[in-house]
Design a protein around this motif. Structure first.
Motif, short mmCIF file in Angstrom:
data_model
loop_
_atom_site.label_atom_id
_atom_site.label_comp_id
_atom_site.label_asym_id
_atom_site.label_seq_id
_atom_site.Cartn_x
_atom_site.Cartn_y
_atom_site.Cartn_z
N GLU A 75 0.83 -1.21 0.00
CA GLU A 75 0.00 0.00 0.00
C GLU A 75 0.86 1.26 0.00
OE1 GLU A 75 -3.88 -1.93 2.27
OE2 GLU A 75 -2.33 -0.91 3.45
N LYS A 76 1.96 1.21 0.73
CA LYS A 76 2.89 2.35 0.72
C LYS A 76 3.50 2.51 -0.67
CE LYS A 76 5.77 5.53 2.27
NZ LYS A 76 6.73 5.63 1.17
N THR A 77 3.88 1.39 -1.31
CA THR A 77 4.44 1.45 -2.67
C THR A 77 3.42 2.03 -3.65
OG1 THR A 77 5.81 -0.49 -2.20
CG2 THR A 77 5.48 0.08 -4.51
N THR A 78 2.16 1.65 -3.49
CA THR A 78 1.11 2.14 -4.37
C THR A 78 0.90 3.65 -4.19
OG1 THR A 78 0.03 -0.01 -4.22
CG2 THR A 78 -1.28 1.80 -5.09
N MET A 79 0.97 4.12 -2.96
CA MET A 79 0.85 5.56 -2.72
C MET A 79 2.03 6.31 -3.32
SD MET A 79 -0.74 5.81 1.13
CE MET A 79 -2.19 4.85 1.60
N ASP A 80 3.21 5.70 -3.26
CA ASP A 80 4.38 6.31 -3.92
C ASP A 80 4.15 6.41 -5.42
OD1 ASP A 80 5.72 6.58 -1.52
OD2 ASP A 80 6.78 4.67 -1.70
N TRP A 81 3.49 5.41 -6.01
CA TRP A 81 3.16 5.45 -7.43
C TRP A 81 2.22 6.62 -7.73
CZ3 TRP A 81 -1.14 5.46 -10.46
CH2 TRP A 81 -0.98 5.16 -11.82
N LEU A 82 1.27 6.84 -6.84
CA LEU A 82 0.34 7.97 -7.00
C LEU A 82 1.09 9.30 -7.00
CD1 LEU A 82 -2.79 7.18 -4.79
CD2 LEU A 82 -2.79 7.64 -7.24
N ARG A 83 2.05 9.43 -6.12
CA ARG A 83 2.81 10.68 -6.03
C ARG A 83 3.54 10.98 -7.35
NH1 ARG A 83 5.93 9.55 -2.05
NH2 ARG A 83 7.73 8.96 -3.27
N VAL A 84 4.08 9.93 -7.97
CA VAL A 84 4.87 10.10 -9.20
C VAL A 84 3.98 10.26 -10.43
CG1 VAL A 84 6.54 8.96 -10.72
CG2 VAL A 84 6.82 8.82 -8.23
N ASN A 85 2.83 9.59 -10.46
CA ASN A 85 2.02 9.50 -11.68
C ASN A 85 0.77 10.36 -11.68
OD1 ASN A 85 3.31 7.17 -13.40
ND2 ASN A 85 3.38 6.49 -11.27
N THR A 86 0.59 11.18 -10.68
CA THR A 86 -0.54 12.11 -10.66
C THR A 86 -0.01 13.52 -10.47
OG1 THR A 86 -0.82 11.83 -8.26
CG2 THR A 86 -2.10 10.38 -9.70
N ASN A 87 -0.88 14.51 -10.56
CA ASN A 87 -0.45 15.90 -10.35
C ASN A 87 -1.35 16.57 -9.32
OD1 ASN A 87 -2.78 17.21 -11.71
ND2 ASN A 87 -1.94 16.24 -13.55
N SER A 88 -1.03 17.84 -9.03
CA SER A 88 -1.71 18.54 -7.93
C SER A 88 -3.18 18.82 -8.22
CB SER A 88 -0.99 19.86 -7.64
OG SER A 88 -0.96 20.68 -8.80
N ASN A 89 -3.63 18.64 -9.46
CA ASN A 89 -5.04 18.86 -9.79
C ASN A 89 -5.90 17.61 -9.57
OD1 ASN A 89 -4.68 21.57 -10.64
ND2 ASN A 89 -3.83 20.84 -12.58
N ASP A 90 -5.26 16.47 -9.42
CA ASP A 90 -6.00 15.22 -9.24
C ASP A 90 -6.63 15.15 -7.85
OD1 ASP A 90 -5.69 13.76 -11.73
OD2 ASP A 90 -3.56 13.68 -11.25
N ILE A 91 -7.79 14.52 -7.78
CA ILE A 91 -8.48 14.27 -6.51
C ILE A 91 -8.72 12.78 -6.40
CG2 ILE A 91 -10.59 14.65 -5.18
CD1 ILE A 91 -10.79 17.40 -6.51
N ILE A 92 -8.35 12.22 -5.26
CA ILE A 92 -8.37 10.77 -5.07
C ILE A 92 -9.47 10.39 -4.09
CG2 ILE A 92 -7.02 8.78 -4.28
CD1 ILE A 92 -4.53 10.68 -5.07
N LEU A 93 -10.26 9.41 -4.49
CA LEU A 93 -11.29 8.87 -3.60
C LEU A 93 -10.79 7.58 -2.98
CD1 LEU A 93 -14.20 8.69 -2.46
CD2 LEU A 93 -14.83 7.49 -4.57
N SER A 94 -10.94 7.48 -1.68
CA SER A 94 -10.57 6.26 -0.95
C SER A 94 -11.44 6.22 0.30
CB SER A 94 -9.09 6.29 -0.56
OG SER A 94 -8.87 7.28 0.44
N ASN A 95 -11.30 5.15 1.09
CA ASN A 95 -11.97 5.19 2.39
C ASN A 95 -11.25 6.21 3.27
OD1 ASN A 95 -9.78 4.00 3.80
ND2 ASN A 95 -10.56 1.95 3.48
#
Length: 528
Positions: free
Chosen positions: A415-435
């Motif tokens: 899960e930490k690795t996946t969040m690191d992927w989000l940091r690299v592959n998204t930008n500041s305009n993206d909004i993420i839905l999660s629990n």
């Protein structure tokens, strides 16, 4: 002098190790396949809101956004402490959570030195200084004793849940709490110096220190202003210097005014935060039990301070009086104004203890009176530190309870690795839905906005949870797709044992979702 300094250093090192024992335990004994979150036991939901500011600074920003409020907003939040910590993290290649804790410990060292120097203004005897310093570091109330002996598990005295009011808990908290108390001490010390010498430069120093304080933590303003006002009224002088201090330091609020007056997008954030961030004081009995022996001895110390009405004693009395009034004032952040009260209260309590000590010794057998002081003072420190010892034990117990399928203070490595992927592959305009659990962490780890993630910084949280619950189960793809688009949600994060999946959400049934990342059961879907 060198011997005295060495004693203080040894006490401080032992204290800092004990204060950070739970953190050290996590570092050394972290579970295989899991990443420790290193978040606090008290106010655990707040840790990553501060880490999110560090991460934004680390990624190059100088002004910050509220990443838990996913509306169209320009960076507008100015937090000097987290700006500096973030830039230092970038230069040293530290993660944001590492920088958070390292800065907290370094600031803790500065705080301990500052508070010892402040104590020295009131105690000339070396032994009294050392005891007061130890008492200041370890003291709390009777909260845990009542819970343990009377089995009242929901007993809410402030020593078990209000870290701003106690040194031991405060130093476990966010860096800005430590900075706030350092600056309060320096500001009040400078004001006292100005009163004693009547040199205007010290009032200028005071003004600049409090200007920085209000930029960093504006909740301290009412206590500071009222303390200084009561002091000058009591002394019947230096009213102009007081007005100068208030005027200059009030500039710390200036950056908020355009956002509120001109109704910018940021004004809704400020208003929402103020409306939701209600921190009312508990019943007065919870303060009495929360401070315990400190409050009892302080009553005797206050009498001593009243007998010698010099500027420094009057300032301490004014600080106590200002706080006592403001914690029940008609403001929705009453309880926050308790911050820093441990400083004047411990000084008053120690004065009371040393006043009572000769009277207590009379009850000792004459043979043991020579060592009676040490026994009495040792018992006082032991009784006053029980709650803090219990806090450490509870922290370690809770941190070690996490398992691979049920966790709160850790997440899976995947899960930490996946969040690191989000940091690299998204930008500041993206909004993420999660629990909401992952939503609390994602801004701090990635620097990205989330739809929901914090009970205060996410406005209308309960309403948003209801809407998400509807989204997870509704089978009408048109309506659910419109919900995502209306809220500008671009990605959905699902952990390995995600509560949204258990609730009934099946992303494969949503044609508008594209799987863009999958590893060890952790999924990221992009909204087409």
């Amino acid at each position: 002098m060198k011997k005295n300094f060495l004693i203080i250093v040894i006490i401080s090192v032992i204290f800092l190790i004990f204060n950070n024992f739970a953190l050290i335990n996590q570092v050394i004994l972290h579970k295989k396949g899991m990443t420790p979150l290193y978040k606090n036991y008290i106010n655990s939901q707040d840790t990553y809101t501060y880490v999110s500011l560090i991460e934004q600074s680390r990624q190059g920003q100088f002004l910050f956004e509220d990443l838990y409020y996913p509306i169209d907003q320009k960076p507008w939040i100015f937090r000097p402490s987290y700006l500096i910590i973030g830039k230092a993290a970038y230069l040293t290649h530290l993660s944001s959570i590492q920088a958070y804790h390292l800065s907290r410990i370094l600031l803790g060292i500065i705080f301990l030195f500052t508070v010892y120097k402040f104590i020295c203004l009131f105690f000339k005897n070396r032994f009294e200084r050392i005891f007061t310093y130890c008492f200041f570091l370890t003291s709390a109330g009777f909260g845990l004793l009542i819970v343990f002996f009377f089995k009242i598990n929901d007993f809410r005295s402030i020593d078990v849940w209000v870290p701003e009011a106690f040194t031991f808990l405060m130093l476990k908290e966010a860096p800005h709490f430590i900075i706030s108390q350092i600056v309060m001490i320096l500001g009040f010390s400078s004001f006292m110096k100005g009163l004693q010498t009547q040199k205007k430069k010290y009032f200028i120093y005071t003004s600049l220190l409090f200007l920085f304080l209000f930029l960093e933590h504006p909740y301290n303003a009412p206590v500071v202003f009222l303390t200084l006002l009561l002091t000058v009224l009591w002394l019947k002088k230096n009213f102009r210097e007081y007005l100068l201090t208030v005027t200059i330091s009030s500039l710390g609020f200036a950056y908020l005014i355009p956002n509120i007056v001109f109704k910018t997008g940021q004004s809704s954030i400020i208003q929402s935060f103020y409306t939701q961030n209600i921190t009312e004081s508990p019943d007065y009995i919870m303060y009495i039990f929360g401070f315990g022996l400190i409050l009892l001895f302080a009553l005797f110390g206050i009498n001593i301070l009243l007998k010698d009405k010099n500027p420094k004693n009057i300032l301490i009395l004014s600080w106590l009086a200002a706080t006592a009034v403001l914690v029940y004032s008609p403001l929705n952040f009453q309880r926050r104004m308790i911050e820093g009260i441990n400083i004047p209260l411990t000084i008053a309590a120690s004065l009371g203890i040393f006043y009572l000590l000769p009277h207590i010794k009379k009850f000792f057998n004459p043979k043991f009176r020579a060592t009676g002081n040490y026994v009495v003072l040792g018992v006082i420190i032991l009784l006053s530190s029980v709650t803090n010892i219990g806090t450490n034990v509870n922290e370690v117990k809770l941190f070690n309870q996490d398992s691979e399928s049920n966790y709160y203070y850790n997440i899976l490595d995947s899960e930490k690795t996946t969040m690191d992927w989000l940091r690299v592959n998204t930008n500041s305009n993206d909004i993420i839905l999660s629990n909401i659990f992952y939503g609390n962490l994602i801004p701090g780890i990635t620097g990205r906005k989330v739809f929901m993630g914090h009970n205060i910084q996410t406005p209308l949280l309960s309403e948003k949870i209801s809407k998400v619950n509807w989204f997870l189960l509704d089978k009408n793809n048109d309506k659910t797709y419109e919900f995502l688009k209306r809220n500008h949600i671009t990605y959905i994060f699902l952990g390995k044992y995600d509560s949204m999946i258990r609730y009934g959400f099946n992303p494969k049934e949503r044609a508008y979702l594209q799987l863009v990342y999958s590893k060890d059961g952790v999924l990221i879907f992009k909204v087409k």
